[in-house]
Enzyme design. Structure first.
Site, PDB file in Angstrom:
ATOM      1  N   THR A   1       0.832  -1.206   0.000  1.00 54.07           N
ATOM      2  CA  THR A   1       0.000   0.000   0.000  1.00 54.07           C
ATOM      3  C   THR A   1       0.870   1.260   0.000  1.00 54.07           C
ATOM      4  O   THR A   1       0.775   2.097  -0.899  1.00 54.07           O
ATOM      5  CB  THR A   1      -0.914  -0.006   1.250  1.00 54.07           C
ATOM      6  OG1 THR A   1      -1.611  -1.245   1.266  1.00 54.07           O
ATOM      7  CG2 THR A   1      -1.889   1.146   1.239  1.00 54.07           C
TER       8      THR A   1
ATOM      9  N   LYS B   1       6.196   2.024  12.058  1.00 59.65           N
ATOM     10  CA  LYS B   1       6.247   2.444  13.480  1.00 59.65           C
ATOM     11  C   LYS B   1       6.735   1.343  14.411  1.00 59.65           C
ATOM     12  O   LYS B   1       7.350   1.611  15.430  1.00 59.65           O
ATOM     13  CB  LYS B   1       4.881   2.936  13.960  1.00 59.65           C
ATOM     14  CG  LYS B   1       3.747   1.952  13.766  1.00 59.65           C
ATOM     15  CD  LYS B   1       2.808   2.467  12.724  1.00 59.65           C
ATOM     16  CE  LYS B   1       1.786   1.460  12.306  1.00 59.65           C
ATOM     17  NZ  LYS B   1       0.899   1.968  11.297  1.00 59.65           N
TER      18      LYS B   1
ATOM     19  N   GLU C   1       8.759  10.314   9.506  1.00 61.18           N
ATOM     20  CA  GLU C   1       7.542  11.137   9.634  1.00 61.18           C
ATOM     21  C   GLU C   1       6.262  10.303   9.500  1.00 61.18           C
ATOM     22  O   GLU C   1       5.291  10.508  10.230  1.00 61.18           O
ATOM     23  CB  GLU C   1       7.567  12.233   8.558  1.00 61.18           C
ATOM     24  CG  GLU C   1       6.383  13.167   8.559  1.00 61.18           C
ATOM     25  CD  GLU C   1       6.265  13.989   9.838  1.00 61.18           C
ATOM     26  OE1 GLU C   1       7.097  14.874  10.040  1.00 61.18           O
ATOM     27  OE2 GLU C   1       5.334  13.743  10.627  1.00 61.18           O
TER      28      GLU C   1
ATOM     29  N   VAL D   1       4.055   8.078  12.471  1.00 64.11           N
ATOM     30  CA  VAL D   1       3.036   8.584  13.415  1.00 64.11           C
ATOM     31  C   VAL D   1       2.105   9.509  12.638  1.00 64.11           C
ATOM     32  O   VAL D   1       2.557  10.459  11.994  1.00 64.11           O
ATOM     33  CB  VAL D   1       3.670   9.382  14.575  1.00 64.11           C
ATOM     34  CG1 VAL D   1       2.589   9.903  15.520  1.00 64.11           C
ATOM     35  CG2 VAL D   1       4.670   8.542  15.337  1.00 64.11           C
TER      36      VAL D   1
ATOM     37  N   GLY E   1       0.337   9.000   9.951  1.00 60.19           N
ATOM     38  CA  GLY E   1       0.246   8.838   8.492  1.00 60.19           C
ATOM     39  C   GLY E   1       0.675  10.095   7.755  1.00 60.19           C
ATOM     40  O   GLY E   1       1.831  10.496   7.808  1.00 60.19           O
TER      41      GLY E   1
ATOM     42  N   GLY F   1     -11.511  -2.476   4.414  1.00 59.21           N
ATOM     43  CA  GLY F   1     -10.047  -2.434   4.361  1.00 59.21           C
ATOM     44  C   GLY F   1      -9.445  -1.461   5.381  1.00 59.21           C
ATOM     45  O   GLY F   1      -8.252  -1.183   5.350  1.00 59.21           O
TER      46      GLY F   1
ATOM     47  N   GLU G   1      -7.315  -4.544   9.792  1.00 60.23           N
ATOM     48  CA  GLU G   1      -6.609  -5.746   9.340  1.00 60.23           C
ATOM     49  C   GLU G   1      -7.469  -6.968   9.665  1.00 60.23           C
ATOM     50  O   GLU G   1      -8.345  -6.904  10.529  1.00 60.23           O
ATOM     51  CB  GLU G   1      -5.301  -5.894  10.135  1.00 60.23           C
ATOM     52  CG  GLU G   1      -4.422  -4.675  10.122  1.00 60.23           C
ATOM     53  CD  GLU G   1      -3.430  -4.695   8.981  1.00 60.23           C
ATOM     54  OE1 GLU G   1      -3.092  -5.790   8.524  1.00 60.23           O
ATOM     55  OE2 GLU G   1      -3.018  -3.602   8.555  1.00 60.23           O
TER      56      GLU G   1
ATOM     57  N   ASP H   1      -0.940  -0.282  18.484  1.00 63.15           N
ATOM     58  CA  ASP H   1      -0.468   0.620  17.431  1.00 63.15           C
ATOM     59  C   ASP H   1      -0.398   2.066  17.948  1.00 63.15           C
ATOM     60  O   ASP H   1       0.624   2.746  17.799  1.00 63.15           O
ATOM     61  CB  ASP H   1      -1.427   0.509  16.227  1.00 63.15           C
ATOM     62  CG  ASP H   1      -1.057   1.444  15.097  1.00 63.15           C
ATOM     63  OD1 ASP H   1      -0.105   1.135  14.365  1.00 63.15           O
ATOM     64  OD2 ASP H   1      -1.727   2.492  14.949  1.00 63.15           O
TER      65      ASP H   1
ATOM     66  N   LYS I   1       2.926   4.647  18.733  1.00 62.40           N
ATOM     67  CA  LYS I   1       3.036   6.013  18.205  1.00 62.40           C
ATOM     68  C   LYS I   1       3.233   7.031  19.329  1.00 62.40           C
ATOM     69  O   LYS I   1       4.045   7.957  19.190  1.00 62.40           O
ATOM     70  CB  LYS I   1       1.793   6.339  17.376  1.00 62.40           C
ATOM     71  CG  LYS I   1       1.735   5.508  16.095  1.00 62.40           C
ATOM     72  CD  LYS I   1       0.404   5.639  15.413  1.00 62.40           C
ATOM     73  CE  LYS I   1       0.363   4.864  14.119  1.00 62.40           C
ATOM     74  NZ  LYS I   1      -1.003   4.786  13.558  1.00 62.40           N
TER      75      LYS I   1
HETATM   76  N1  NAP Z   1      -1.223   1.240   5.038  1.00 59.19           N
HETATM   77  C1  NAP Z   1      -1.207   2.396   5.678  1.00 59.19           C
HETATM   78  O1  NAP Z   1      -2.100   3.222   5.531  1.00 59.19           O
HETATM   79  C2  NAP Z   1      -0.069   2.737   6.605  1.00 59.19           C
HETATM   80  C3  NAP Z   1      -0.059   3.985   7.251  1.00 59.19           C
HETATM   81  C4  NAP Z   1       1.010   4.338   8.079  1.00 59.19           C
HETATM   82  C5  NAP Z   1       2.036   3.422   8.272  1.00 59.19           C
HETATM   83  N2  NAP Z   1       1.975   2.189   7.657  1.00 59.19           N
HETATM   84  C6  NAP Z   1       3.094   1.282   7.895  1.00 59.19           C
HETATM   85  O2  NAP Z   1       3.824   1.148   6.687  1.00 59.19           O
HETATM   86  C7  NAP Z   1       4.355  -0.172   6.585  1.00 59.19           C
HETATM   87  C8  NAP Z   1       3.856  -0.805   5.286  1.00 59.19           C
HETATM   88  O3  NAP Z   1       2.433  -0.881   5.351  1.00 59.19           O
HETATM   89  P1  NAP Z   1       1.549  -1.310   4.092  1.00 59.19           P
HETATM   90  O4  NAP Z   1       0.143  -1.094   4.489  1.00 59.19           O
HETATM   91  O5  NAP Z   1       2.048  -0.664   2.861  1.00 59.19           O
HETATM   92  O6  NAP Z   1       1.850  -2.884   4.049  1.00 59.19           O
HETATM   93  P2  NAP Z   1       1.636  -3.886   2.846  1.00 59.19           P
HETATM   94  O7  NAP Z   1       0.574  -3.384   1.930  1.00 59.19           O
HETATM   95  O8  NAP Z   1       1.497  -5.248   3.419  1.00 59.19           O
HETATM   96  O9  NAP Z   1       3.018  -3.779   2.044  1.00 59.19           O
HETATM   97  C9  NAP Z   1       4.222  -4.366   2.443  1.00 59.19           C
HETATM   98  C10 NAP Z   1       4.911  -4.887   1.201  1.00 59.19           C
HETATM   99  O10 NAP Z   1       6.198  -5.334   1.549  1.00 59.19           O
HETATM  100  C11 NAP Z   1       6.387  -6.621   0.991  1.00 59.19           C
HETATM  101  N3  NAP Z   1       7.337  -7.386   1.791  1.00 59.19           N
HETATM  102  C12 NAP Z   1       7.116  -7.975   2.991  1.00 59.19           C
HETATM  103  N4  NAP Z   1       8.236  -8.603   3.398  1.00 59.19           N
HETATM  104  C13 NAP Z   1       9.156  -8.409   2.438  1.00 59.19           C
HETATM  105  C14 NAP Z   1      10.492  -8.848   2.264  1.00 59.19           C
HETATM  106  N5  NAP Z   1      11.100  -9.610   3.164  1.00 59.19           N
HETATM  107  N6  NAP Z   1      11.168  -8.460   1.165  1.00 59.19           N
HETATM  108  C15 NAP Z   1      10.550  -7.722   0.231  1.00 59.19           C
HETATM  109  N7  NAP Z   1       9.288  -7.289   0.328  1.00 59.19           N
HETATM  110  C16 NAP Z   1       8.589  -7.644   1.413  1.00 59.19           C
HETATM  111  C17 NAP Z   1       5.008  -7.234   1.000  1.00 59.19           C
HETATM  112  O11 NAP Z   1       4.918  -8.345   0.146  1.00 59.19           O
HETATM  113  P3  NAP Z   1       3.745  -9.452   0.388  1.00 59.19           P
HETATM  114  O12 NAP Z   1       2.457  -8.742   0.172  1.00 59.19           O
HETATM  115  O13 NAP Z   1       4.037 -10.488  -0.604  1.00 59.19           O
HETATM  116  O14 NAP Z   1       3.903  -9.915   1.808  1.00 59.19           O
HETATM  117  C18 NAP Z   1       4.164  -6.067   0.552  1.00 59.19           C
HETATM  118  O15 NAP Z   1       4.140  -5.936  -0.837  1.00 59.19           O
HETATM  119  C19 NAP Z   1       3.913  -0.897   7.852  1.00 59.19           C
HETATM  120  O16 NAP Z   1       4.913  -0.767   8.823  1.00 59.19           O
HETATM  121  C20 NAP Z   1       2.681  -0.124   8.284  1.00 59.19           C
HETATM  122  O17 NAP Z   1       2.455  -0.212   9.667  1.00 59.19           O
HETATM  123  C21 NAP Z   1       0.963   1.841   6.830  1.00 59.19           C
END
Ligand code: NAP
Length: 406
Positions: free
Chosen positions: A11, A100, A124, A127, A129, A182, A185, A196, A200
């Site tokens: 994402t 985080k 940045e 915490v 987003g 969505g 989780e 979470d 933060k």
């Molecule tokens: N989503 C949000 O709105 C949001 C907001 C603020 C902070 N965050 C933080 O940002 C981070 C990412 O969140 P996200 O929502 O983007 O997660 P996500 O959609 O699950 O994306 C993570 C990506 O990393 C890949 N990945 C996992 N392990 C890997 C590895 N060993 N080598 C290479 N690629 C790997 C995953 O592949 P697979 O799908 O194949 O596992 C996936 O494509 C998290 O720490 C989350 O807490 C997210």
């Protein structure tokens, strides 16, 4: 042209790549050299994606390419994100992250590694987003004594609280909708049990203290015990239930940090923060009250915060952007000595006992609520409150009240 790599094409990672593409004009207007994503590290292939040719599966390709000067870690989790981030920093490549969990657990170590290798570790997006809150804390507010931080730091739980409040739905029902949309989780524990938000507020507290506020030391309660009945009482008091990350510095220097649901009075700006929005309310001893509000999650808002860090790093290649957050553990005040008012519900059969235990309690009534006695206590310490409630056999719930004066 500054070459960067994105770790994790999920994402946030895909948002970073998209933003850099779409906003290249805006980026070049302020940074004429431009920024280009050279590699995307992921486990999967992305056939059909316009970026498919940049996908690699071996971190060493990125580590060994001297052209890459900035790495965005948007994989999440502790490992291999920790090892990859440290390895990049050890090679002088700055790291910008939204993770985080990693920042709360290894922040000071990665900040020190960056300092030792003349590069930067920025977070940045970890915490709030898309809300710029860490940068103001590290720059615009360094002259202030920050006396309190109150944050709605988790969009999922705020969405659940708001829908329960507005539509009278119960927790499980709203959680299911949040998962379908969505927002939550499939395993919602980190959000609904407050972990979470706790990470933060630990990060913000550490930045204010300049020392490590360990999230394991922070009392943490989530929202899973909040019911539609609690919401009815909240409405009758013109209050809203909000999961808050709270940091309070007393005049004697004691620091209280807590994550818990609070009843927030209508007069407080956090009362009206609803749905998936987040807000951080900061009090500085000179500047007074400040509030930062916006989307606490989501692909492009979160990517925006990551790319803001990328821009800072791009302007400081070969230099460290200092962040004062040491390994030294900050001792928190004993949480049982913190004092406040509480909202309490017991069975009607314990009305007299409750009145005896909580002298001066104010009864609260709500439409349709029969057979129980609900009240707001006078201000008292957490320890005193716990001692008294141990005598109540029919305690249905208790929620802390946010004190407008603190
Ligand atoms: N989503 C949000 O709105 C949001 C907001 C603020 C902070 N965050 C933080 O940002 C981070 C990412 O969140 P996200 O929502 O983007 O997660 P996500 O959609 O699950 O994306 C993570 C990506 O990393 C890949 N990945 C996992 N392990 C890997 C590895 N060993 N080598 C290479 N690629 C790997 C995953 O592949 P697979 O799908 O194949 O596992 C996936 O494509 C998290 O720490 C989350 O807490 C997210």
């Amino acid at each position: 042209m500054i070459q960067i790599a994105v770790l994790g094409f999920g994402t946030v990672g895909s948002g970073v790549v998209e933003l850099i593409d779409k906003n290249q004009d805006a980026i070049r207007a302020r940074f004429p050299e431009g920024v280009h994503v050279k590699y995307i590290l992921d486990i999967r292939e992305f056939p059909g994606s316009p970026y498919a040719d940049r996908v690699v599966h071996d971190m060493n390709v990125i580590l060994e390419d001297p052209e890459v000067s900035i790495v965005c870690e948007t994989m999440g989790g502790k490992e291999p994100a920790h090892t990859f981030s440290r390895s990049a920093l050890e090679r002088g490549k700055s790291v910008c992250t939204s993770n985080k969990e990693l920042v709360a657990a290894f922040g000071p170590e990665l900040i020190r590694t960056a300092r030792e290798h003349n590069c930067s570790y920025l977070f940045e997006a970890s915490v709030g987003g898309g809300i710029p809150v860490i940068r103001p804390l590290l720059s615009a507010l360094t002259q202030e004594k920050i006396t309190s931080i109150l944050g709605i730091l988790n969009g999922t739980t705020n969405y659940i609280m708001t829908r329960m409040e507005d539509e009278g739905m119960d927790f499980d029902e709203v959680l299911k909708i949040a998962q379908e949309k969505g927002y939550a989780e499939r395993n919602p524990e980190a959000d609904v049990e407050g972990h979470d938000a706790c990470r933060k507020i630990a990060i913000l507290s550490s930045l204010v203290a300049g020392k490590t506020v360990r999230y394991e030391d922070i009392p943490c309660e989530g929202i899973s015990k909040i019911t539609t009945e609690d919401m009815k009482y909240a409405r009758s008091m013109n209050m809203a239930v909000r999961l808050l990350g709270m940091n309070r510095q007393e005049e004697d220097g004691s620091l209280y940090v807590r994550t818990a649901p609070f009843l927030v009075p209508e007069e407080h700006p956090l009362h009206s923060v609803s749905g998936v929005f987040n807000a951080v309310f900061i009090h500085g001893n000179m500047v007074d009250n400040l509030m930062f509000y916006g989307r606490g999650a989501g692909k492009l808002p979160t990517a925006s915060a990551v790319v803001a860090d990328v821009m800072d790093c791009a302007r400081n290649i070969g230099r460290n952007i200092p962040i004062y957050w040491s390994d030294e553990v900050k001792t928190l005040a004993d949480p049982s000595t913190e004092s406040r008012q509480f909202f309490v519900r017991v069975d009607i059969s314990e009305k007299e006992l409750a009145r005896t235990l909580f002298k001066g309690a104010q009864e609260v009534r709500a439409e349709g609520m029969e057979g129980e006695f609900a009240f707001v206590t006078e201000e008292q310490t957490e320890a005193e409150f716990d001692r008294k409630t141990r005598s109540l056999a029919t305690l249905k719930n208790r929620i802390r009240l946010l004190d407008l004066g603190k």
